[in-house]
Design a protein around this motif. Structure first.
Motif, mmCIF file in Angstrom:
data_model
loop_
_atom_site.group_PDB
_atom_site.id
_atom_site.type_symbol
_atom_site.label_atom_id
_atom_site.label_comp_id
_atom_site.label_asym_id
_atom_site.label_seq_id
_atom_site.Cartn_x
_atom_site.Cartn_y
_atom_site.Cartn_z
ATOM 1 N N GLY A 1 33.250 7.477 71.972
ATOM 2 C CA GLY A 1 33.767 6.276 71.330
ATOM 3 C C GLY A 1 32.673 5.379 70.786
ATOM 4 N N GLY A 2 31.504 5.928 70.532
ATOM 5 C CA GLY A 2 30.426 5.129 69.972
ATOM 6 C C GLY A 2 29.753 4.228 70.977
ATOM 7 N N LYS A 3 30.041 4.415 72.255
ATOM 8 C CA LYS A 3 29.472 3.553 73.288
ATOM 9 C C LYS A 3 27.948 3.608 73.300
ATOM 10 C CE LYS A 3 29.687 2.872 78.286
ATOM 11 N NZ LYS A 3 30.252 3.371 79.536
ATOM 12 N N TYR A 4 27.409 4.815 73.095
ATOM 13 C CA TYR A 4 25.956 4.990 73.138
ATOM 14 C C TYR A 4 25.334 5.108 71.753
ATOM 15 C CZ TYR A 4 26.934 5.960 77.999
ATOM 16 O OH TYR A 4 27.359 5.860 79.299
ATOM 17 N N MET A 5 26.150 4.970 70.720
ATOM 18 C CA MET A 5 25.636 5.151 69.368
ATOM 19 C C MET A 5 24.609 4.086 69.004
ATOM 20 S SD MET A 5 26.699 7.938 68.229
ATOM 21 C CE MET A 5 26.313 7.858 66.509
ATOM 22 N N LYS A 6 24.797 2.858 69.457
ATOM 23 C CA LYS A 6 23.826 1.811 69.132
ATOM 24 C C LYS A 6 22.462 2.149 69.726
ATOM 25 C CE LYS A 6 23.077 -3.099 69.094
ATOM 26 N NZ LYS A 6 23.592 -4.418 69.335
ATOM 27 N N TRP A 7 22.467 2.665 70.963
ATOM 28 C CA TRP A 7 21.212 3.067 71.587
ATOM 29 C C TRP A 7 20.567 4.205 70.797
ATOM 30 C CZ3 TRP A 7 19.788 7.816 73.534
ATOM 31 C CH2 TRP A 7 18.580 7.851 74.206
ATOM 32 N N PHE A 8 21.386 5.179 70.392
ATOM 33 C CA PHE A 8 20.877 6.321 69.643
ATOM 34 C C PHE A 8 20.365 5.885 68.273
ATOM 35 C CE2 PHE A 8 21.275 10.391 67.378
ATOM 36 C CZ PHE A 8 20.481 11.153 68.204
ATOM 37 N N ASP A 9 21.076 4.964 67.621
ATOM 38 C CA ASP A 9 20.614 4.429 66.332
ATOM 39 C C ASP A 9 19.253 3.762 66.484
ATOM 40 O OD1 ASP A 9 22.937 5.291 65.128
ATOM 41 O OD2 ASP A 9 23.890 3.318 65.111
ATOM 42 N N ASN A 10 19.115 2.924 67.510
ATOM 43 C CA ASN A 10 17.846 2.226 67.722
ATOM 44 C C ASN A 10 16.720 3.196 68.055
ATOM 45 O OD1 ASN A 10 19.044 -0.246 67.247
ATOM 46 N ND2 ASN A 10 19.471 -0.626 69.395
ATOM 47 N N THR A 11 17.001 4.198 68.873
ATOM 48 C CA THR A 11 15.980 5.191 69.219
ATOM 49 C C THR A 11 15.567 5.984 67.988
ATOM 50 O OG1 THR A 11 16.926 5.372 71.437
ATOM 51 C CG2 THR A 11 15.454 7.130 70.732
ATOM 52 N N SER A 12 16.541 6.399 67.191
ATOM 53 C CA SER A 12 16.236 7.148 65.972
ATOM 54 C C SER A 12 15.427 6.302 65.007
ATOM 55 C CB SER A 12 17.524 7.610 65.285
ATOM 56 O OG SER A 12 18.221 8.496 66.100
ATOM 57 N N LEU A 13 15.815 5.053 64.852
ATOM 58 C CA LEU A 13 15.094 4.164 63.954
ATOM 59 C C LEU A 13 13.655 3.960 64.423
ATOM 60 C CD1 LEU A 13 15.372 2.463 61.416
ATOM 61 C CD2 LEU A 13 16.125 0.568 62.841
ATOM 62 N N THR A 14 13.455 3.823 65.730
ATOM 63 C CA THR A 14 12.106 3.664 66.271
ATOM 64 C C THR A 14 11.254 4.895 65.980
ATOM 65 O OG1 THR A 14 12.966 2.253 68.033
ATOM 66 C CG2 THR A 14 10.791 3.222 68.379
ATOM 67 N N LEU A 15 11.824 6.095 66.189
ATOM 68 C CA LEU A 15 11.071 7.316 65.920
ATOM 69 C C LEU A 15 10.731 7.462 64.445
ATOM 70 C CD1 LEU A 15 12.859 9.865 68.266
ATOM 71 C CD2 LEU A 15 10.546 8.968 68.483
ATOM 72 N N THR B 1 9.740 17.797 64.025
ATOM 73 C CA THR B 1 11.137 18.195 63.849
ATOM 74 C C THR B 1 12.087 17.103 64.325
ATOM 75 O OG1 THR B 1 10.524 20.515 64.136
ATOM 76 C CG2 THR B 1 12.848 19.959 64.399
ATOM 77 N N ILE B 2 11.806 16.523 65.484
ATOM 78 C CA ILE B 2 12.666 15.460 66.017
ATOM 79 C C ILE B 2 12.647 14.247 65.102
ATOM 80 C CG2 ILE B 2 12.919 13.807 67.915
ATOM 81 C CD1 ILE B 2 12.061 16.097 69.797
ATOM 82 N N VAL B 3 11.467 13.856 64.624
ATOM 83 C CA VAL B 3 11.379 12.710 63.711
ATOM 84 C C VAL B 3 12.136 13.008 62.415
ATOM 85 C CG1 VAL B 3 9.792 11.317 62.326
ATOM 86 C CG2 VAL B 3 9.244 11.821 64.697
ATOM 87 N N GLY B 4 12.001 14.229 61.908
ATOM 88 C CA GLY B 4 12.736 14.595 60.696
ATOM 89 C C GLY B 4 14.238 14.586 60.894
ATOM 90 N N LEU B 5 14.701 15.108 62.035
ATOM 91 C CA LEU B 5 16.141 15.090 62.327
ATOM 92 C C LEU B 5 16.656 13.667 62.478
ATOM 93 C CD1 LEU B 5 16.412 18.087 64.798
ATOM 94 C CD2 LEU B 5 17.320 17.963 62.480
ATOM 95 N N CYS B 6 15.855 12.804 63.091
ATOM 96 C CA CYS B 6 16.268 11.396 63.209
ATOM 97 C C CYS B 6 16.362 10.756 61.826
ATOM 98 C CB CYS B 6 15.284 10.629 64.086
ATOM 99 S SG CYS B 6 15.424 11.017 65.835
ATOM 100 N N GLY B 7 15.431 11.108 60.950
ATOM 101 C CA GLY B 7 15.502 10.592 59.582
ATOM 102 C C GLY B 7 16.756 11.051 58.866
ATOM 103 N N LEU B 8 17.108 12.325 59.044
ATOM 104 C CA LEU B 8 18.343 12.821 58.428
ATOM 105 C C LEU B 8 19.572 12.156 59.036
ATOM 106 C CD1 LEU B 8 17.558 16.628 58.126
ATOM 107 C CD2 LEU B 8 17.636 14.921 56.300
ATOM 108 N N TYR B 9 19.535 11.931 60.350
ATOM 109 C CA TYR B 9 20.658 11.266 61.008
ATOM 110 C C TYR B 9 20.834 9.847 60.462
ATOM 111 C CZ TYR B 9 23.102 8.518 64.476
ATOM 112 O OH TYR B 9 23.959 7.643 65.083
ATOM 113 N N LEU B 10 19.729 9.167 60.196
ATOM 114 C CA LEU B 10 19.823 7.782 59.738
ATOM 115 C C LEU B 10 20.378 7.654 58.327
ATOM 116 C CD1 LEU B 10 16.642 6.178 61.294
ATOM 117 C CD2 LEU B 10 19.020 5.873 61.965
ATOM 118 N N ILE B 11 20.520 8.766 57.615
ATOM 119 C CA ILE B 11 21.205 8.709 56.319
ATOM 120 C C ILE B 11 22.634 8.218 56.527
ATOM 121 C CG2 ILE B 11 22.090 10.125 54.430
ATOM 122 C CD1 ILE B 11 19.582 11.867 54.732
ATOM 123 N N SER B 12 23.232 8.564 57.672
ATOM 124 C CA SER B 12 24.591 8.109 57.962
ATOM 125 C C SER B 12 24.664 6.600 58.128
ATOM 126 C CB SER B 12 25.123 8.783 59.223
ATOM 127 O OG SER B 12 24.441 8.309 60.368
#
Length: 108
Positions: A38-52, A87-98
């Motif tokens: 339900g998006g409960k942890y999405m904010k944490w994941f967004d912030n972690t991805s953005l940091t990376l 690879t992880i940084v690249g995947l986070c970059g692709l995820y942040l397109i959303s």
């Protein structure tokens, strides 16, 4: 001897590619689980991805200005660990397109 060295090199590369390709489905499962909660942890994941991604951008800045690759310096030049980090940084970059779609839907 050359042929044997070449075969060993190909085997080593295949092992590295296998490790890196295993990361992608794990990343996809993590995102699916986070969305399913339900998006409960999405904010944490967004912030972690953005940091990376920001750390990756700083690394590219260092490469562009000083020709200094921080990841290669810390973990070895194209070692399996540095490739996993890239690879992880690249995947986070692709995820942040959303993030563009979510920002657009929030403003409406």
């Amino acid at each position: 001897p050359y042929r044997r060295q070449r075969q060993m090199c190909i085997r080593d590369r295949l092992k590295q590619y296998t490790i890196i390709l295993c990361i992608i489905p794990v990343f996809a499962v993590i995102i699916k689980v986070l969305i399913g909660k339900g998006g409960k942890y999405m904010k944490w994941f967004d912030n972690t991805s953005l940091t990376l991604v920001i750390i990756g951008a700083v690394n590219w800045l260092l490469i562009g200005i000083f020709r200094f690759d921080l990841v290669a310096f810390l973990f070895g030049n194209m070692s399996w660990l540095s490739r996993i980090i890239y690879t992880i940084v690249g995947l986070c970059g692709l995820y942040l397109i959303s993030l563009f779609g979510r920002i657009g839907s929030m403003s409406e």
